[in-house]
Design a protein around this motif. Structure first.
Motif, PDB file in Angstrom:
ATOM      1  N   ARG A 143       6.285 -71.695  27.689  1.00 21.68           N
ATOM      2  CA  ARG A 143       7.623 -71.127  27.911  1.00 21.68           C
ATOM      3  C   ARG A 143       7.681 -70.302  29.181  1.00 21.68           C
ATOM      4  NH1 ARG A 143       6.643 -65.442  27.887  1.00 21.68           N
ATOM      5  NH2 ARG A 143       6.404 -64.604  25.804  1.00 21.68           N
ATOM      6  N   ALA A 183       9.878 -66.859  30.158  1.00 17.65           N
ATOM      7  CA  ALA A 183      10.713 -65.853  29.489  1.00 17.65           C
ATOM      8  C   ALA A 183      11.167 -64.804  30.500  1.00 17.65           C
ATOM      9  CB  ALA A 183       9.928 -65.208  28.346  1.00 17.65           C
ATOM     10  N   SER A 185      13.274 -62.049  32.630  1.00 17.84           N
ATOM     11  CA  SER A 185      14.358 -61.077  32.474  1.00 17.84           C
ATOM     12  C   SER A 185      15.172 -61.182  33.756  1.00 17.84           C
ATOM     13  CB  SER A 185      13.806 -59.655  32.348  1.00 17.84           C
ATOM     14  OG  SER A 185      12.914 -59.593  31.277  1.00 17.84           O
ATOM     15  N   GLU A 231      15.530 -63.532  28.793  1.00 20.26           N
ATOM     16  CA  GLU A 231      15.336 -62.242  28.125  1.00 20.26           C
ATOM     17  C   GLU A 231      16.335 -61.222  28.690  1.00 20.26           C
ATOM     18  OE1 GLU A 231      11.122 -61.364  27.454  1.00 20.26           O
ATOM     19  OE2 GLU A 231      11.355 -62.906  25.915  1.00 20.26           O
ATOM     20  N   TYR A 286      12.193 -55.423  22.964  1.00 17.10           N
ATOM     21  CA  TYR A 286      11.441 -56.592  23.463  1.00 17.10           C
ATOM     22  C   TYR A 286      10.346 -57.032  22.484  1.00 17.10           C
ATOM     23  CZ  TYR A 286       7.452 -58.620  25.936  1.00 17.10           C
ATOM     24  OH  TYR A 286       6.362 -59.382  26.265  1.00 17.10           O
ATOM     25  N   VAL A 326      10.560 -60.839  21.264  1.00 14.45           N
ATOM     26  CA  VAL A 326       9.668 -61.832  21.866  1.00 14.45           C
ATOM     27  C   VAL A 326       8.862 -62.568  20.782  1.00 14.45           C
ATOM     28  CG1 VAL A 326       7.645 -60.350  22.286  1.00 14.45           C
ATOM     29  CG2 VAL A 326       8.168 -62.156  23.890  1.00 14.45           C
ATOM     30  N   ARG A 367       1.690 -65.295  30.856  1.00 13.52           N
ATOM     31  CA  ARG A 367       2.492 -64.225  31.459  1.00 13.52           C
ATOM     32  C   ARG A 367       1.582 -63.276  32.222  1.00 13.52           C
ATOM     33  NH1 ARG A 367       4.063 -61.419  25.632  1.00 13.52           N
ATOM     34  NH2 ARG A 367       1.973 -60.712  25.149  1.00 13.52           N
TER      35      ARG A 367
HETATM   36  N1  GLU Z   1      10.774 -60.917  30.035  1.00 17.64           N
HETATM   37  C1  GLU Z   1       9.513 -60.407  30.457  1.00 17.64           C
HETATM   38  C2  GLU Z   1       9.494 -60.255  31.970  1.00 17.64           C
HETATM   39  O1  GLU Z   1      10.254 -60.909  32.667  1.00 17.64           O
HETATM   40  C3  GLU Z   1       8.358 -61.321  30.073  1.00 17.64           C
HETATM   41  C4  GLU Z   1       8.064 -61.232  28.643  1.00 17.64           C
HETATM   42  C5  GLU Z   1       6.927 -62.120  28.177  1.00 17.64           C
HETATM   43  O2  GLU Z   1       6.494 -63.014  28.916  1.00 17.64           O
HETATM   44  O3  GLU Z   1       6.491 -61.923  27.043  1.00 17.64           O
HETATM   45  O4  GLU Z   1       8.728 -59.452  32.451  1.00 17.64           O
END
Ligand code: GLU
Length: 312
Positions: free
Chosen positions: A5, A7, A9, A41, A191, A195, A209
């Motif tokens: 994935r 994710a 923001s 997110e 979060y 998440v 990540r």
């Molecule tokens: N949304 C978060 C960010 O952009 C990442 C969260 C994740 O990968 O668990 O920093």
């Protein structure tokens, strides 16, 4: 079938650090024959307008690392925007509540930072449990003054896991973190809860990540356990730092896609990033599919990466 994935923001245009993470997530998923899901997110709706989310999708398409489902493409596990999923988070929040593990917390950030409680490496305070044992009357009295945040109680127990890139990690939740917030005082879910629920319900089996989120993982694993949801395999990748060692940020115009897209083709950007992360031995232009063919986690660096001067 499993899935990887993205994710993001969407609080600004993507920069090289975000792109590197997306590229590695894409290569890792594709090399395992898996799909990539895009989840936006945007719990913080003021900082994360839809226009930025749309730009992220456009940028990913331009670079040739489009997700297979999610975002505005939709899919069976949607909606893929966290701002539209609060009913789902509510259900899981209620489950934690029915286990007697949730309590209201009235501490302000300023109070917490002023307290003599120890600080974590990331600058957060280890929550000392100040509001853990408030009486019903006290809760009623304080609720009339300000709405509380909601914390989940953590046990005095080590949570350990083996990160697919960085190896063995262990944390004692009570000593190293303390009870943590799962719903903010303004009603928005935190979060950490969102998440976990989303990755589980969206069929995500590998999470790639930045290593800045490594320290969140024990909290998330604890929630997976409590909610009886299947946990993914985690892979944390080193951060990309400016040549002077600073963390790249969306404010660094020079590394934002806005500037890069005027100077380079997608294959040039992908090739340079692939080189930085050990997937090819020179920064020559490359197709993402070619990098995915060569992908192996043991090629990915374990230490933060300094952006060589002049590479971009
Ligand atoms: N949304 C978060 C960010 O952009 C990442 C969260 C994740 O990968 O668990 O920093």
């Amino acid at each position: 079938m499993g899935a990887g994935r993205y994710a993001p923001s969407p609080s600004g245009r993507m920069h090289l650090g975000n792109l590197l993470c997306c590229l590695v997530a894409w290569c890792s998923a594709k090399s395992a024959g898996e799909d990539v899901v895009l989840r936006i997110e945007d719990l913080d709706t003021l900082r994360c307008p839809r226009s930025y989310a749309d730009l992220i999708e456009k940028d990913l398409d331009w670079l040739g690392i489009s997700p297979d489902r999610g975002g505005s493409r939709g899919g069976p596990e949607g909606p893929y925007y966290q701002s539209e999923r609060s009913g789902i988070y509510e259900e899981y929040f209620r489950r934690l509540e029915s286990m007697g593990l949730i309590y209201p917390c009235f501490c302000s950030r300023a109070q917490l930072h002023a307290a003599s409680a120890p600080h974590r490496e990331d600058g957060q305070v280890v929550y000392p449990g100040t509001c853990r044992g408030l009486s019903e009357q006290e809760i009623a009295r304080r609720s009339a003054q300000r709405p509380p945040a909601w914390r989940v109680k953590v046990p005095d127990r080590d949570i350990s896991f083996t990160d697919g890139n960085l190896g063995f990690t262990r944390e004692n939740l009570l000593r190293d973190c303390g009870d943590f917030v799962v719903r903010r005082f303004d009603g928005v879910f935190a979060y950490q809860l969102a998440v976990v629920v989303d990755d589980a319900l969206m069929g995500v089996t590998q999470v790639v990540r930045g290593s800045d989120l490594l320290s969140s993982t024990p909290r998330q694993l604890y929630l997976y356990e409590l909610l009886e949801l299947p946990a993914p395999q985690f892979y944390h990748i080193p951060l990309l730092l400016a040549s002077d060692g600073r963390r790249l940020s969306k404010r660094d115009g020079d590394v934002s896609l806005e500037t890069l897209e005027e100077k380079y083709s997608p294959r040039e950007i992908i090739g340079k990033l692939g080189y930085l992360v050990g997937l090819q031995d020179s920064p020559r232009p490359a197709d993402p599919a070619r990098l995915a063919e060569n992908f192996a986690w043991d090629r990915v660096p374990k230490q933060d990466i300094l952006l060589p001067e002049g590479l971009f």
